[in-house]
Design a protein around this motif. Structure first.
Motif, short mmCIF file in Angstrom:
data_model
loop_
_atom_site.label_atom_id
_atom_site.label_comp_id
_atom_site.label_asym_id
_atom_site.label_seq_id
_atom_site.Cartn_x
_atom_site.Cartn_y
_atom_site.Cartn_z
N GLU A 14 0.82 -1.21 0.00
CA GLU A 14 0.00 0.00 0.00
C GLU A 14 0.86 1.26 0.00
O GLU A 14 0.48 2.28 -0.60
CB GLU A 14 -0.93 -0.01 1.22
N GLY A 15 2.00 1.19 0.66
CA GLY A 15 2.92 2.33 0.66
C GLY A 15 3.42 2.62 -0.74
O GLY A 15 3.52 3.79 -1.15
N GLN A 16 3.75 1.58 -1.50
CA GLN A 16 4.19 1.76 -2.88
C GLN A 16 3.06 2.30 -3.75
O GLN A 16 3.27 3.14 -4.62
CB GLN A 16 4.70 0.44 -3.45
N ALA A 17 1.83 1.80 -3.51
CA ALA A 17 0.69 2.26 -4.30
C ALA A 17 0.40 3.74 -4.05
O ALA A 17 -0.04 4.46 -4.95
CB ALA A 17 -0.55 1.42 -3.96
N LYS A 18 0.67 4.20 -2.84
CA LYS A 18 0.45 5.61 -2.51
C LYS A 18 1.50 6.50 -3.17
O LYS A 18 1.18 7.58 -3.66
CB LYS A 18 0.48 5.79 -1.00
N VAL A 19 2.75 6.03 -3.20
CA VAL A 19 3.84 6.82 -3.76
C VAL A 19 3.83 6.79 -5.29
O VAL A 19 4.08 7.81 -5.94
CB VAL A 19 5.19 6.31 -3.21
N ASN A 20 3.53 5.62 -5.86
CA ASN A 20 3.59 5.46 -7.33
C ASN A 20 2.29 4.85 -7.86
O ASN A 20 2.30 3.73 -8.40
CB ASN A 20 4.77 4.58 -7.72
N PRO A 21 1.15 5.54 -7.73
CA PRO A 21 -0.13 4.92 -8.11
C PRO A 21 -0.25 4.60 -9.59
O PRO A 21 -0.96 3.68 -9.97
CB PRO A 21 -1.16 5.98 -7.69
N LYS A 22 0.44 5.35 -10.44
CA LYS A 22 0.31 5.14 -11.89
C LYS A 22 1.37 4.21 -12.46
O LYS A 22 1.31 3.86 -13.64
CB LYS A 22 0.36 6.49 -12.61
N ALA A 23 2.32 3.81 -11.64
CA ALA A 23 3.37 2.91 -12.11
C ALA A 23 2.77 1.52 -12.38
O ALA A 23 1.84 1.10 -11.72
CB ALA A 23 4.49 2.81 -11.08
#
Length: 227
Positions: A41-50
């Protein structure tokens, strides 16, 4: 000349340190109080469009993957899933498989992977032995394998279809022309898309994450529980 060749140092000290220590310095200080899906979830928050997933020409971004998994998680929470509850998942490889795994973890459950290619007897044993409180599968999978369908239907637990749910008023037919991404977009429609809060679920990193079964080559398969 008097030193045995096996005792000669071929590498200079700096190069030896680089090979043995520098290239192997892979230790990472992961937060021990965080569940693995919280790190995602931390990665999804920082890079949602990746791009998070790519399978057979289709893909999902971190943001989309997180939203799909969240809707599924809230659906499972509504079924009464609690920490350490086992949730069986019998699906083919693809985007939906990862959505299913993340959704189970987010709901606080522990996933029990059931490979659709396993013999019916093994699947039936694993379902009985793991005593799941819910089952995730695919309608297309059941339609193609009648024997598997009978095994899964014999399980007296709620079934959630990752390619559409009739009881939710949005059945998606697994036919040519309808992509897996389209199926996932309708998955658990109407359920919240925000991250479930582990504290509200009573979930910690010491609860079960999954149960994996041994080969059973020396007897019945045995479930190994992993936090």
């Amino acid at each position: 000349p008097k030193i045995p060749i096996g005792q000669l140092s071929i590498l200079p000290d700096p190069e030896r340190r680089q090979l043995l220590t520098g290239f192997n310095a892979t230790a990472a200080d992961y937060p021990q109080d965080k569940c693995i899906h919280e790190l995602f979830e931390g990665q999804a928050k920082v890079n949602p469009k990746a791009t998070a997933l790519v399978y057979e020409g289709e893909g999902l971004s971190y943001g989309d993957l997180n939203r799909h998994a969240n809707r599924l998680a809230h659906r499972l929470i509504g079924l009464g899933i609690r920490p350490d509850d086992r949730v069986a998942i019998c699906v083919e490889r693809g985007l939906g498989m990862v959505v299913g795994l993340l959704g189970i973890l987010k709901a606080g459950g522990a996933y029990v992977p059931l490979d659709p290619s396993y013999p019916e007897e093994r699947l039936a044993y694993m379902l009985k032995d793991s005593a799941p409180v819910a089952l995730l599968t695919q309608s297309g999978l059941k339609a193609r394998q009648p024997g598997l369908s009978a095994t899964l239907d014999a399980s007296p637990v709620p079934v959630v279809l990752l390619d559409g749910e009739g009881e939710m008023g949005r059945a998606i037919q697994a036919v040519n022309g309808i992509s897996e991404a389209a199926d996932l977009a309708s998955l658990c429609a109407g359920h919240p898309e925000h991250n479930p809060e582990p504290a509200q679920l009573g979930l910690t990193s010491h609860h079960l994450a999954y149960v994996i079964y041994t080969s059973g080559s020396t007897g019945q398969p045995k479930g190994v529980m992993v936090e």
